[in-house]
Design a protein around this motif. Structure first.
Motif, PDB file in Angstrom:
ATOM      1  N   SER A 270       0.832  -1.204   0.000  1.00 37.00           N
ATOM      2  CA  SER A 270       0.000   0.000   0.000  1.00 37.00           C
ATOM      3  C   SER A 270       0.865   1.252   0.000  1.00 37.00           C
ATOM      4  CB  SER A 270      -0.893   0.000   1.253  1.00 37.00           C
ATOM      5  OG  SER A 270      -1.575   1.235   1.358  1.00 37.00           O
TER       6      SER A 270
ATOM      7  N   ASP B 186      -2.439   3.639   6.494  1.00 35.80           N
ATOM      8  CA  ASP B 186      -3.751   3.439   7.131  1.00 35.80           C
ATOM      9  C   ASP B 186      -4.748   2.708   6.229  1.00 35.80           C
ATOM     10  OD1 ASP B 186      -4.180   5.400   5.256  1.00 35.80           O
ATOM     11  OD2 ASP B 186      -5.141   6.825   6.623  1.00 35.80           O
TER      12      ASP B 186
ATOM     13  N   THR C  84       2.865  -7.965   3.929  1.00 35.81           N
ATOM     14  CA  THR C  84       2.434  -6.610   3.574  1.00 35.81           C
ATOM     15  C   THR C  84       3.616  -5.653   3.662  1.00 35.81           C
ATOM     16  OG1 THR C  84       1.833  -6.074   5.843  1.00 35.81           O
ATOM     17  CG2 THR C  84       0.081  -6.947   4.433  1.00 35.81           C
TER      18      THR C  84
ATOM     19  N   GLY D  40      -7.081   0.116   5.018  1.00 39.55           N
ATOM     20  CA  GLY D  40      -7.759  -0.964   5.742  1.00 39.55           C
ATOM     21  C   GLY D  40      -7.400  -2.342   5.214  1.00 39.55           C
TER      22      GLY D  40
ATOM     23  N   GLN E  11      -2.520 -14.131   6.282  1.00 40.08           N
ATOM     24  CA  GLN E  11      -1.097 -14.541   6.316  1.00 40.08           C
ATOM     25  C   GLN E  11      -0.343 -14.131   5.049  1.00 40.08           C
ATOM     26  OE1 GLN E  11      -3.417 -17.130   7.634  1.00 40.08           O
ATOM     27  NE2 GLN E  11      -2.896 -16.047   9.544  1.00 40.08           N
TER      28      GLN E  11
ATOM     29  N   LEU F  58      -4.629  -3.590   4.507  1.00 42.17           N
ATOM     30  CA  LEU F  58      -3.391  -4.178   5.042  1.00 42.17           C
ATOM     31  C   LEU F  58      -3.708  -5.186   6.136  1.00 42.17           C
ATOM     32  CD1 LEU F  58      -1.126  -0.997   5.137  1.00 42.17           C
ATOM     33  CD2 LEU F  58      -0.817  -3.009   3.672  1.00 42.17           C
ATOM     34  N   ALA F  59      -4.637  -4.822   7.031  1.00 45.65           N
ATOM     35  CA  ALA F  59      -5.019  -5.735   8.115  1.00 45.65           C
ATOM     36  C   ALA F  59      -5.682  -6.982   7.534  1.00 45.65           C
ATOM     37  CB  ALA F  59      -5.950  -5.026   9.094  1.00 45.65           C
ATOM     38  N   LEU F  60      -6.508  -6.768   6.523  1.00 40.08           N
ATOM     39  CA  LEU F  60      -7.195  -7.887   5.865  1.00 40.08           C
ATOM     40  C   LEU F  60      -6.173  -8.861   5.266  1.00 40.08           C
ATOM     41  CD1 LEU F  60      -9.966  -8.990   4.859  1.00 40.08           C
ATOM     42  CD2 LEU F  60      -9.734  -7.475   2.882  1.00 40.08           C
TER      43      LEU F  60
ATOM     44  N   ARG G 127      -3.050  -9.269   6.219  1.00 44.04           N
ATOM     45  CA  ARG G 127      -2.332  -9.957   7.318  1.00 44.04           C
ATOM     46  C   ARG G 127      -3.185 -11.072   7.896  1.00 44.04           C
ATOM     47  NH1 ARG G 127      -1.431  -4.608   9.413  1.00 44.04           N
ATOM     48  NH2 ARG G 127       0.276  -3.705   8.218  1.00 44.04           N
ATOM     49  N   GLU G 128      -4.497 -10.841   7.994  1.00 43.49           N
ATOM     50  CA  GLU G 128      -5.393 -11.903   8.493  1.00 43.49           C
ATOM     51  C   GLU G 128      -5.292 -13.156   7.632  1.00 43.49           C
ATOM     52  OE1 GLU G 128      -9.443 -10.483   8.695  1.00 43.49           O
ATOM     53  OE2 GLU G 128      -8.809  -8.816   9.983  1.00 43.49           O
TER      54      GLU G 128
END
Ligand code: GRF
Length: 193
Positions: A40, A44, A58, A46, A55, A48-50, A52-53
């Motif tokens: 990215s 911030d 990022t 969103g 695996q 990125l978290a998705l 990582r979830e």
């Protein structure tokens, strides 16, 4: 293994759709391909978290740290190339790319655009479709060339424009189709890479 690298700037719902499809259909086994990284230009984002979830590696390359577009892209390309991508996928990546960057990934660089190209390249596609009185709208997956929102079309989806649509309601209807055609277009392209 054919590595797919996805560039995002925001919520990353298209990226999420691609990742879910790759995992559901086990692209590692069935197509010898994997989503290797999500990058990215905004810390911030969103998505990125998705990622990582799921695996997935990022990275962030913040365009604001660079004085010129070329310097930003040089760093971005260095981070991308660590993953040796067979395919680079723009999924809501909100930076204009220079011809030099596009050239570097020519033939393995994809974008999704929320209109039925060649109609409505650029921004505010949904409002423009409503204002033009279009009865149908949609989304397009295309190869990226130096000209913004042009390049060979790989897949499209059509949705109706309803009489009481706003840009928001139309965008939501189009987005559900984006989530179908982007993974489908990538899956179809993989054997040719
Ligand atoms: C999508 O409508 C895409 O077509 C456009 O930007 C939006 C990105 O959404 N280029 P998301 O980040 O994938 O949710």
């Amino acid at each position: 293994m054919k590595n797919i690298v996805i560039l995002i700037s925001g919520g990353g719902s298209n990226m999420g759709a691609i990742v879910r499809c790759a995992q559901r259909d086990d692209w590692r086994k069935t197509r010898g391909a994997q989503v290797a990284a999500v990058i990215s230009n905004r810390a911030d984002a969103g998505g990125l978290a998705l990622a990582r979830e799921h695996q997935i590696a990022t990275d962030v390359v913040d365009h604001k740290r660079f004085a010129t577009r070329e310097e930003f892209e040089a760093e971005l390309a260095a981070v991308i190339d660590r993953h040796q991508p067979s395919l680079l996928v723009l999924a809501g990546f909100m930076r204009i790319l220079t011809p030099g960057f596009v050239q570097r990934y020519q033939g393995r660089l994809l974008n999704i655009h929320p209109s039925l190209l060649p109609a409505f390249p650029g921004l505010h596609t949904h409002q423009r479709a409503i204002d033009a009185g279009c009865k149908f709208a949609g989304a397009t997956v295309h190869q990226v060339t130096a000209e913004l929102d042009h390049g060979p079309i790989l897949d499209q989806a059509v949705v109706p424009v309803l009489p009481d649509d706003t840009a928001e309601t139309l965008a939501a209807r189009v987005l559900t189709q984006e989530h179908l055609i982007y993974p489908r277009a990538i899956a179809a392209l993989l054997p040719r890479l």
